[in-house]
Design an enzyme around this catalytic site. Structure first.
Site, PDB file in Angstrom:
ATOM      1  N   GLY A 108       0.810  -1.205   0.000  1.00 51.34           N
ATOM      2  CA  GLY A 108       0.000   0.000   0.000  1.00 51.34           C
ATOM      3  C   GLY A 108       0.846   1.258   0.000  1.00 51.34           C
TER       4      GLY A 108
ATOM      5  NE  ARG B 141       5.367  -1.397   4.496  1.00 52.74           N
ATOM      6  CZ  ARG B 141       4.260  -1.405   5.222  1.00 52.74           C
ATOM      7  NH1 ARG B 141       3.227  -2.144   4.843  1.00 52.74           N
ATOM      8  NH2 ARG B 141       4.158  -0.683   6.310  1.00 52.74           N
TER       9      ARG B 141
ATOM     10  CG  ASP C 166      -2.340  -3.100  14.250  1.00 54.33           C
ATOM     11  OD1 ASP C 166      -3.552  -3.270  14.446  1.00 54.33           O
ATOM     12  OD2 ASP C 166      -1.860  -2.807  13.132  1.00 54.33           O
TER      13      ASP C 166
ATOM     14  NE  ARG D  43      -3.210  -5.666   1.431  1.00 51.53           N
ATOM     15  CZ  ARG D  43      -2.471  -4.733   2.036  1.00 51.53           C
ATOM     16  NH1 ARG D  43      -1.538  -4.074   1.371  1.00 51.53           N
ATOM     17  NH2 ARG D  43      -2.648  -4.468   3.323  1.00 51.53           N
TER      18      ARG D  43
ATOM     19  NE  ARG E  25      -3.748  11.181  -9.787  1.00 51.04           N
ATOM     20  CZ  ARG E  25      -4.799  11.915  -9.394  1.00 51.04           C
ATOM     21  NH1 ARG E  25      -5.047  12.076  -8.102  1.00 51.04           N
ATOM     22  NH2 ARG E  25      -5.596  12.469 -10.285  1.00 51.04           N
TER      23      ARG E  25
ATOM     24  NE  ARG F 253       4.692  -0.585  12.313  1.00 52.29           N
ATOM     25  CZ  ARG F 253       3.387  -0.403  12.161  1.00 52.29           C
ATOM     26  NH1 ARG F 253       2.883  -0.329  10.940  1.00 52.29           N
ATOM     27  NH2 ARG F 253       2.586  -0.275  13.194  1.00 52.29           N
TER      28      ARG F 253
ATOM     29  CB  SER G  96       0.843  -3.811   8.022  1.00 51.29           C
ATOM     30  OG  SER G  96       0.155  -2.647   7.587  1.00 51.29           O
TER      31      SER G  96
END
Length: 236
Positions: free
Chosen positions: A20, A24, A204, A87, A43, A217, A90
């Site tokens: 996403g 990353r 989380d 995909r 963008r 992470r 997280s």
């Protein structure tokens, strides 16, 4: 070149990993790909193409939520002929036995609504992963000794949800985790006859309140990326 992807037709690989977060995507490309080249920055949604063990791979950010992912997945499939879309991202754990840093390989992705709801209308469609990718991802995770869970997840269309009653029912029905993109990715892949999978890291937990510290992470997400890459090019 499309409205949202500025790459030339030959700059996008047939295998695409879709985090996403565009940064990353940058981190994963610099960490895992050889000769990674920036092919999209329209963008600010960064995309890179390079090679992994000799295989061409594109890592393209998808943004947050199913509407954003739908834009990029549609253009990757219809304009660039992407065949395998995975995909990587997280998720929030929902079951007591799911721990922080665990990896989840999503067999199915339930949702209340998605961009495809207007097409499917009254049908309660059940989006699912490509079996070959799922099987290969599980094998790769087992070979690494990564604590992995396989099952259903929930793709939410809101980040700040206020439905404890819904959370309770999802836990009751075995939903492993919540994220925001996979259900639409699986639906689009089915519609166009492509392969799709979601490999997720638990960052989380909705029940315990635990959260993965920011500095940990990237190290934890590395296993997820490796599993996705090995699954994409497995001969299994």
């Amino acid at each position: 070149m499309t409205i949202h992807i500025g790459a030339a037709p030959d700059q996008i690989a047939q295998t695409v990993l879709m985090p996403g977060d565009p940064y990353r995507a940058k981190w994963a490309a610099e960490t895992f790909l050889d000769n990674a080249v920036l092919v999209n920055e329209v963008r600010g949604m960064l995309g890179f193409t390079g090679t992994w063990r000799g295989h061409r791979v594109t890592i393209q950010g998808s943004g947050m939520g199913m509407p954003s992912l739908s834009i990029y997945a549609n253009e990757l499939i219809t304009n660039y002929d992407a065949q395998t879309l995975i995909r990587i991202g997280s998720c929030g754990g929902m079951q007591p036995h799911v721990g922080i840093r665990d990896v989840i390989v999503a067999m199915t992705a339930s949702t209340i609504t998605s961009p495809s709801s207007g097409i499917l209308r009254e049908m309660n469609y059940a989006p699912c992963a490509d079996w070959g990718l799922l099987r290969a991802a599980v094998a790769a995770a087992e070979a690494k000794g990564t604590k992995t869970h396989v099952g259903g997840i929930y793709s939410s269309d809101v980040f700040y949800a206020e439905r404890p009653d819904l959370d309770e029912q999802m836990v009751r029905h075995g939903i492993l985790a919540v994220e925001m993109e996979a259900a639409e990715l699986y639906t689009l892949a089915a519609r166009h006859g492509r392969r799709a999978l979601a490999v997720l890291t638990v960052s989380d937990h909705l029940q315990t309140g635990e959260a993965l510290p920011a500095e940990e992470r990237e190290r934890s997400f590395g296993e997820m990326v490796e599993i996705a890459l090995e699954a994409a090019f497995s001969e299994a």
